[in-house]
Motif scaffolding. Sequence first.
Motif, PDB file in Angstrom:
ATOM      1  N   ASP A  35       0.836  -1.200   0.000  1.00 48.34           N
ATOM      2  CA  ASP A  35       0.000   0.000   0.000  1.00 48.34           C
ATOM      3  C   ASP A  35       0.874   1.255   0.000  1.00 48.34           C
ATOM      4  O   ASP A  35       0.626   2.204  -0.742  1.00 48.34           O
ATOM      5  N   ARG A  36       1.904   1.249   0.834  1.00 45.04           N
ATOM      6  CA  ARG A  36       2.798   2.401   0.946  1.00 45.04           C
ATOM      7  C   ARG A  36       3.544   2.649  -0.369  1.00 45.04           C
ATOM      8  O   ARG A  36       3.706   3.784  -0.795  1.00 45.04           O
ATOM      9  N   GLU A  37       3.980   1.580  -1.034  1.00 48.69           N
ATOM     10  CA  GLU A  37       4.665   1.734  -2.325  1.00 48.69           C
ATOM     11  C   GLU A  37       3.704   2.254  -3.395  1.00 48.69           C
ATOM     12  O   GLU A  37       4.079   3.112  -4.191  1.00 48.69           O
ATOM     13  N   ALA A  38       2.481   1.760  -3.417  1.00 45.88           N
ATOM     14  CA  ALA A  38       1.489   2.244  -4.380  1.00 45.88           C
ATOM     15  C   ALA A  38       1.230   3.733  -4.160  1.00 45.88           C
ATOM     16  O   ALA A  38       1.161   4.512  -5.122  1.00 45.88           O
ATOM     17  N   PHE A  39       1.109   4.132  -2.910  1.00 45.76           N
ATOM     18  CA  PHE A  39       0.905   5.543  -2.573  1.00 45.76           C
ATOM     19  C   PHE A  39       2.077   6.381  -3.074  1.00 45.76           C
ATOM     20  O   PHE A  39       1.889   7.422  -3.707  1.00 45.76           O
ATOM     21  N   ARG A  40       3.301   5.904  -2.834  1.00 46.90           N
ATOM     22  CA  ARG A  40       4.511   6.618  -3.252  1.00 46.90           C
ATOM     23  C   ARG A  40       4.545   6.798  -4.773  1.00 46.90           C
ATOM     24  O   ARG A  40       4.859   7.876  -5.279  1.00 46.90           O
ATOM     25  N   ILE A  41       4.204   5.736  -5.492  1.00 45.46           N
ATOM     26  CA  ILE A  41       4.212   5.777  -6.954  1.00 45.46           C
ATOM     27  C   ILE A  41       3.245   6.841  -7.486  1.00 45.46           C
ATOM     28  O   ILE A  41       3.582   7.607  -8.387  1.00 45.46           O
ATOM     29  N   ILE A  42       2.059   6.910  -6.929  1.00 38.81           N
ATOM     30  CA  ILE A  42       1.070   7.893  -7.387  1.00 38.81           C
ATOM     31  C   ILE A  42       1.515   9.312  -7.024  1.00 38.81           C
ATOM     32  O   ILE A  42       1.496  10.208  -7.871  1.00 38.81           O
ATOM     33  N   VAL A  43       1.952   9.518  -5.786  1.00 39.94           N
ATOM     34  CA  VAL A  43       2.370  10.846  -5.335  1.00 39.94           C
ATOM     35  C   VAL A  43       3.541  11.373  -6.176  1.00 39.94           C
ATOM     36  O   VAL A  43       3.594  12.552  -6.512  1.00 39.94           O
ATOM     37  N   ASN A  44       4.463  10.490  -6.550  1.00 36.22           N
ATOM     38  CA  ASN A  44       5.656  10.904  -7.294  1.00 36.22           C
ATOM     39  C   ASN A  44       5.495  10.849  -8.809  1.00 36.22           C
ATOM     40  O   ASN A  44       6.472  11.011  -9.537  1.00 36.22           O
ATOM     41  N   SER A  45       4.276  10.615  -9.293  1.00 37.21           N
ATOM     42  CA  SER A  45       4.075  10.448 -10.732  1.00 37.21           C
ATOM     43  C   SER A  45       4.124  11.761 -11.514  1.00 37.21           C
ATOM     44  O   SER A  45       4.074  11.742 -12.740  1.00 37.21           O
ATOM     45  N   GLY A  46       4.239  12.881 -10.835  1.00 36.04           N
ATOM     46  CA  GLY A  46       4.372  14.168 -11.519  1.00 36.04           C
ATOM     47  C   GLY A  46       3.043  14.693 -12.046  1.00 36.04           C
ATOM     48  O   GLY A  46       1.970  14.232 -11.664  1.00 36.04           O
ATOM     49  N   LYS A  47       3.147  15.653 -12.933  1.00 36.43           N
ATOM     50  CA  LYS A  47       1.953  16.267 -13.519  1.00 36.43           C
ATOM     51  C   LYS A  47       1.308  15.333 -14.522  1.00 36.43           C
ATOM     52  O   LYS A  47       1.989  14.688 -15.311  1.00 36.43           O
ATOM     53  N   TRP A  48      -0.012  15.271 -14.500  1.00 38.17           N
ATOM     54  CA  TRP A  48      -0.804  14.517 -15.461  1.00 38.17           C
ATOM     55  C   TRP A  48      -1.412  15.511 -16.437  1.00 38.17           C
ATOM     56  O   TRP A  48      -1.435  16.716 -16.179  1.00 38.17           O
ATOM     57  N   GLU A  49      -1.917  15.013 -17.536  1.00 42.95           N
ATOM     58  CA  GLU A  49      -2.663  15.853 -18.465  1.00 42.95           C
ATOM     59  C   GLU A  49      -4.071  15.982 -17.890  1.00 42.95           C
ATOM     60  O   GLU A  49      -4.754  14.984 -17.697  1.00 42.95           O
ATOM     61  N   PRO A  50      -4.503  17.205 -17.583  1.00 34.84           N
ATOM     62  CA  PRO A  50      -5.818  17.356 -16.941  1.00 34.84           C
ATOM     63  C   PRO A  50      -6.969  17.013 -17.874  1.00 34.84           C
ATOM     64  O   PRO A  50      -6.829  17.051 -19.094  1.00 34.84           O
ATOM     65  N   ALA A  51      -8.090  16.674 -17.270  1.00 40.97           N
ATOM     66  CA  ALA A  51      -9.312  16.420 -18.033  1.00 40.97           C
ATOM     67  C   ALA A  51      -9.866  17.741 -18.529  1.00 40.97           C
ATOM     68  O   ALA A  51      -9.584  18.806 -17.965  1.00 40.97           O
ATOM     69  N   SER A  52     -10.663  17.670 -19.582  1.00 42.58           N
ATOM     70  CA  SER A  52     -11.319  18.885 -20.060  1.00 42.58           C
ATOM     71  C   SER A  52     -12.702  18.545 -20.591  1.00 42.58           C
ATOM     72  O   SER A  52     -12.960  17.424 -21.036  1.00 42.58           O
ATOM     73  N   VAL A  53     -13.573  19.515 -20.493  1.00 43.87           N
ATOM     74  CA  VAL A  53     -14.925  19.418 -21.032  1.00 43.87           C
ATOM     75  C   VAL A  53     -15.136  20.648 -21.896  1.00 43.87           C
ATOM     76  O   VAL A  53     -15.010  21.781 -21.417  1.00 43.87           O
ATOM     77  N   ASN A  54     -15.403  20.408 -23.170  1.00 40.28           N
ATOM     78  CA  ASN A  54     -15.592  21.499 -24.131  1.00 40.28           C
ATOM     79  C   ASN A  54     -14.436  22.501 -24.083  1.00 40.28           C
ATOM     80  O   ASN A  54     -14.636  23.706 -24.095  1.00 40.28           O
ATOM     81  N   GLY A  55     -13.205  21.961 -23.950  1.00 42.30           N
ATOM     82  CA  GLY A  55     -12.016  22.796 -23.953  1.00 42.30           C
ATOM     83  C   GLY A  55     -11.675  23.446 -22.628  1.00 42.30           C
ATOM     84  O   GLY A  55     -10.640  24.089 -22.500  1.00 42.30           O
ATOM     85  N   ARG A  56     -12.518  23.276 -21.616  1.00 46.72           N
ATOM     86  CA  ARG A  56     -12.275  23.859 -20.294  1.00 46.72           C
ATOM     87  C   ARG A  56     -11.727  22.796 -19.357  1.00 46.72           C
ATOM     88  O   ARG A  56     -12.313  21.725 -19.222  1.00 46.72           O
ATOM     89  N   ARG A  57     -10.585  23.059 -18.737  1.00 52.57           N
ATOM     90  CA  ARG A  57      -9.988  22.093 -17.807  1.00 52.57           C
ATOM     91  C   ARG A  57     -10.884  21.897 -16.586  1.00 52.57           C
ATOM     92  O   ARG A  57     -11.433  22.870 -16.064  1.00 52.57           O
ATOM     93  N   VAL A  58     -10.996  20.638 -16.158  1.00 49.52           N
ATOM     94  CA  VAL A  58     -11.828  20.299 -15.000  1.00 49.52           C
ATOM     95  C   VAL A  58     -11.090  19.293 -14.119  1.00 49.52           C
ATOM     96  O   VAL A  58     -10.164  18.618 -14.561  1.00 49.52           O
ATOM     97  N   VAL A  59     -11.524  19.201 -12.872  1.00 52.61           N
ATOM     98  CA  VAL A  59     -11.003  18.198 -11.952  1.00 52.61           C
ATOM     99  C   VAL A  59     -11.551  16.841 -12.374  1.00 52.61           C
ATOM    100  O   VAL A  59     -12.715  16.728 -12.766  1.00 52.61           O
ATOM    101  N   SER A  60     -10.725  15.810 -12.308  1.00 49.72           N
ATOM    102  CA  SER A  60     -11.212  14.464 -12.602  1.00 49.72           C
ATOM    103  C   SER A  60     -10.822  13.530 -11.471  1.00 49.72           C
ATOM    104  O   SER A  60      -9.923  13.822 -10.680  1.00 49.72           O
ATOM    105  N   TYR A  61     -11.512  12.426 -11.405  1.00 45.49           N
ATOM    106  CA  TYR A  61     -11.288  11.429 -10.370  1.00 45.49           C
ATOM    107  C   TYR A  61     -10.775  10.169 -11.036  1.00 45.49           C
ATOM    108  O   TYR A  61     -11.355   9.697 -12.010  1.00 45.49           O
TER     109      TYR A  61
END
Length: 120
Positions: free
Chosen positions: A81-107
């Motif tokens: 669990d701790r390693e999985a958490f570390r991998i996600i936290v250290n994965s850097g910037k992701w390409e954000p989601a967008s709706v009709n060209g507007r950036r939005v939060v995604s899950y």
Amino acid sequence: ATDPGRDTLGKPNYEDSSDVKESAFPGGMIQWQQYLQHHLRYPDRAMSREIQGIVRMIFQVDEEGNVVEPMVSKSVEYSLDREAFRIIVNSGKWEPASVNGRRVVSYKTQPLTFKLEVSK
């Protein structure tokens, strides 16, 4: 007044949107696999006890592509669990989601598989 881009609970409503782009790791699945190959470390504790499984992480990718509020949603064992958490936290910037060209939060839900190699 309610926001037309949100449902009655205030969550994003993408059903009426024609141009929806989901958030993604930069470079897509191939780059994600390469990131995991180079950075994922099988914890000694789990290896010595031959513990395997899939840790499921959940997190948000904000409008800027930052990983926010990572959590383990399916646990296997503490060190995995701790390693999985570390991998996600250290994965850097992701390409954000967008709706009709507007950036939005995604899950995101991201399973991380820990499988020991069988030596012959």
